[in-house]
Design a protein around this motif. Sequence first.
Motif, PDB file in Angstrom:
ATOM      1  N   ALA A  58       0.909  -1.104  -0.133  1.00  0.00           N
ATOM      2  CA  ALA A  58      -0.079   0.100   0.049  1.00  0.00           C
ATOM      3  C   ALA A  58       0.866   1.190   0.087  1.00  0.00           C
ATOM      4  O   ALA A  58       2.009   1.308   0.883  1.00  0.00           O
ATOM      5  CB  ALA A  58      -1.019   0.002   1.374  1.00  0.00           C
TER       6      ALA A  58
ATOM      7  N   ALA B  81      -3.255   5.031  -1.015  1.00  0.00           N
ATOM      8  CA  ALA B  81      -4.137   3.778  -0.456  1.00  0.00           C
ATOM      9  C   ALA B  81      -4.391   3.821   0.882  1.00  0.00           C
ATOM     10  O   ALA B  81      -5.408   3.610   1.647  1.00  0.00           O
ATOM     11  CB  ALA B  81      -3.451   2.637  -0.835  1.00  0.00           C
TER      12      ALA B  81
ATOM     13  N   GLN C 174      -6.845   6.886   1.895  1.00  0.00           N
ATOM     14  CA  GLN C 174      -7.966   6.525   1.579  1.00  0.00           C
ATOM     15  C   GLN C 174      -8.656   5.450   2.400  1.00  0.00           C
ATOM     16  O   GLN C 174      -9.661   5.858   3.360  1.00  0.00           O
ATOM     17  CB  GLN C 174      -8.002   6.177   0.160  1.00  0.00           C
ATOM     18  CG  GLN C 174      -7.890   6.829  -0.976  1.00  0.00           C
ATOM     19  CD  GLN C 174      -9.029   8.106  -1.205  1.00  0.00           C
ATOM     20  OE1 GLN C 174     -10.179   8.034  -0.649  1.00  0.00           O
ATOM     21  NE2 GLN C 174      -8.604   9.226  -1.277  1.00  0.00           N
ATOM     22  N   ARG C 175      -7.995   4.302   2.860  1.00  0.00           N
ATOM     23  CA  ARG C 175      -8.581   3.414   3.859  1.00  0.00           C
ATOM     24  C   ARG C 175      -8.679   3.921   5.241  1.00  0.00           C
ATOM     25  O   ARG C 175      -9.668   3.694   5.936  1.00  0.00           O
ATOM     26  CB  ARG C 175      -7.787   2.121   3.730  1.00  0.00           C
ATOM     27  CG  ARG C 175      -8.330   0.927   4.339  1.00  0.00           C
ATOM     28  CD  ARG C 175      -7.630  -0.387   4.244  1.00  0.00           C
ATOM     29  NE  ARG C 175      -7.249  -0.463   3.010  1.00  0.00           N
ATOM     30  CZ  ARG C 175      -6.270  -1.328   2.551  1.00  0.00           C
ATOM     31  NH1 ARG C 175      -5.757  -2.014   3.642  1.00  0.00           N
ATOM     32  NH2 ARG C 175      -6.010  -1.514   1.050  1.00  0.00           N
ATOM     33  N   SER C 176      -7.555   4.937   5.739  1.00  0.00           N
ATOM     34  CA  SER C 176      -7.681   5.559   6.864  1.00  0.00           C
ATOM     35  C   SER C 176      -8.843   6.400   7.197  1.00  0.00           C
ATOM     36  O   SER C 176      -9.621   6.361   8.244  1.00  0.00           O
ATOM     37  CB  SER C 176      -6.416   6.151   7.308  1.00  0.00           C
ATOM     38  OG  SER C 176      -6.131   7.485   6.557  1.00  0.00           O
TER      39      SER C 176
ATOM     40  N   GLU D  52     -11.725   5.899   5.648  1.00  0.00           N
ATOM     41  CA  GLU D  52     -12.813   5.160   5.670  1.00  0.00           C
ATOM     42  C   GLU D  52     -13.091   4.384   6.840  1.00  0.00           C
ATOM     43  O   GLU D  52     -14.247   4.223   7.428  1.00  0.00           O
ATOM     44  CB  GLU D  52     -12.868   3.815   4.471  1.00  0.00           C
ATOM     45  CG  GLU D  52     -12.655   4.516   3.220  1.00  0.00           C
ATOM     46  CD  GLU D  52     -12.386   3.391   1.908  1.00  0.00           C
ATOM     47  OE1 GLU D  52     -12.309   2.266   2.467  1.00  0.00           O
ATOM     48  OE2 GLU D  52     -12.200   3.934   0.819  1.00  0.00           O
ATOM     49  N   LEU D  53     -11.954   4.043   7.605  1.00  0.00           N
ATOM     50  CA  LEU D  53     -11.914   3.413   8.524  1.00  0.00           C
ATOM     51  C   LEU D  53     -11.810   4.007  10.065  1.00  0.00           C
ATOM     52  O   LEU D  53     -12.320   3.433  11.185  1.00  0.00           O
ATOM     53  CB  LEU D  53     -10.950   2.213   8.793  1.00  0.00           C
ATOM     54  CG  LEU D  53     -10.941   0.972   7.648  1.00  0.00           C
ATOM     55  CD1 LEU D  53      -9.818   0.254   7.705  1.00  0.00           C
ATOM     56  CD2 LEU D  53     -12.308   0.353   7.666  1.00  0.00           C
TER      57      LEU D  53
ATOM     58  N   THR E  68      -8.051 -11.177   4.651  1.00  0.00           N
ATOM     59  CA  THR E  68      -7.946  -9.740   5.336  1.00  0.00           C
ATOM     60  C   THR E  68      -7.765 -10.117   6.645  1.00  0.00           C
ATOM     61  O   THR E  68      -8.244 -10.964   7.634  1.00  0.00           O
ATOM     62  CB  THR E  68      -9.577  -9.348   5.168  1.00  0.00           C
ATOM     63  OG1 THR E  68      -9.828  -9.368   3.737  1.00  0.00           O
ATOM     64  CG2 THR E  68      -9.471  -7.853   5.867  1.00  0.00           C
TER      65      THR E  68
ATOM     66  N   TRP F 137      -7.942  -0.933  11.346  1.00  0.00           N
ATOM     67  CA  TRP F 137      -6.980  -1.162   9.941  1.00  0.00           C
ATOM     68  C   TRP F 137      -7.378  -2.401   9.565  1.00  0.00           C
ATOM     69  O   TRP F 137      -7.601  -3.257  10.369  1.00  0.00           O
ATOM     70  CB  TRP F 137      -5.696  -1.018  10.177  1.00  0.00           C
ATOM     71  CG  TRP F 137      -4.892  -0.672   8.691  1.00  0.00           C
ATOM     72  CD1 TRP F 137      -4.273  -1.796   8.196  1.00  0.00           C
ATOM     73  CD2 TRP F 137      -4.776   0.209   7.882  1.00  0.00           C
ATOM     74  NE1 TRP F 137      -3.749  -1.643   7.171  1.00  0.00           N
ATOM     75  CE2 TRP F 137      -4.248  -0.187   6.754  1.00  0.00           C
ATOM     76  CE3 TRP F 137      -5.530   1.480   7.833  1.00  0.00           C
ATOM     77  CZ2 TRP F 137      -4.116   0.462   5.522  1.00  0.00           C
ATOM     78  CZ3 TRP F 137      -5.595   2.109   6.756  1.00  0.00           C
ATOM     79  CH2 TRP F 137      -4.926   1.814   5.638  1.00  0.00           C
ATOM     80  N   ASP F 138      -7.644  -2.538   8.053  1.00  0.00           N
ATOM     81  CA  ASP F 138      -7.673  -3.631   7.541  1.00  0.00           C
ATOM     82  C   ASP F 138      -6.422  -4.023   6.430  1.00  0.00           C
ATOM     83  O   ASP F 138      -6.436  -3.074   5.632  1.00  0.00           O
ATOM     84  CB  ASP F 138      -8.775  -3.901   6.727  1.00  0.00           C
ATOM     85  CG  ASP F 138     -10.191  -4.036   7.661  1.00  0.00           C
ATOM     86  OD1 ASP F 138      -9.843  -4.584   8.825  1.00  0.00           O
ATOM     87  OD2 ASP F 138     -11.293  -3.894   7.311  1.00  0.00           O
TER      88      ASP F 138
ATOM     89  N   HIS G 148      -5.796  -5.896   3.215  1.00  0.00           N
ATOM     90  CA  HIS G 148      -6.325  -6.681   2.127  1.00  0.00           C
ATOM     91  C   HIS G 148      -5.163  -7.298   1.366  1.00  0.00           C
ATOM     92  O   HIS G 148      -4.582  -6.689   0.669  1.00  0.00           O
ATOM     93  CB  HIS G 148      -7.433  -5.602   1.446  1.00  0.00           C
ATOM     94  CG  HIS G 148      -8.418  -5.143   1.847  1.00  0.00           C
ATOM     95  ND1 HIS G 148      -9.359  -5.845   2.929  1.00  0.00           N
ATOM     96  CD2 HIS G 148      -8.732  -3.824   2.357  1.00  0.00           C
ATOM     97  CE1 HIS G 148     -10.400  -5.024   3.213  1.00  0.00           C
ATOM     98  NE2 HIS G 148      -9.782  -3.640   2.897  1.00  0.00           N
TER      99      HIS G 148
END
Length: 198
Positions: free
Chosen positions: A46, A50, A53-55, A57-58, A101, A115-116, A118
């Motif tokens: 990542a 990336a 964006q994910r941080s 979202e989560l 995951t 955190w995930d 993927h």
Amino acid sequence: LESSLLTQPWASVCFGESTFLAKVCFRDTGYILLISDLSSVWYESADTEAVRQRSKELNKRLTVTVSSFLHRLRSLMSPLLAGQLDATTSFSCQHTVSGLTLHVKSEVLGLPFYWDFHCGPAPVEMVSRHLVRPLIRMSLVLQCQVEELTSLLLQKDAEIEDYRESGATLSRDRLRTEPFREEVFQQSFMAEVRSSAR
């Protein structure tokens, strides 16, 4: 990142009843994770965007820079890889159609932190570079060591036998040893290997 990952040691990690081997490398601009259950190998790489964006979202209530976020994530993963679980952090994994995951749940400054990872199937070349080739090299090194030790034991036995034929005796009987039998040793070793593989 992947070049740096090569220098990282594999660590045994447990998620519930499942045991995995994992290695990870963090930088201020991203990370790469490699994880395997010795049947399959998965990875995730990542970059800054990336992670950003994910941080979002989560962790909608957290506002931190990507480098700070990655630093926090590294501080959560390090104890896991060292076998020192933190009571405030939980890890779980889930097999998906596309891969694996890894869920991380913790807190920072009293706020929940999620955190995930993927992870998708690792490319064959990556598996070869990080797992297959190092294991083959280590196997060859160990095989050479076994051959050297076998040769040394046989030489020692010949030396001891020469002393005995010259009339030498042991001052302490408890030091007496049986001659090394290479074939018996190999059979015993292979039986142990088969037993541990079950």
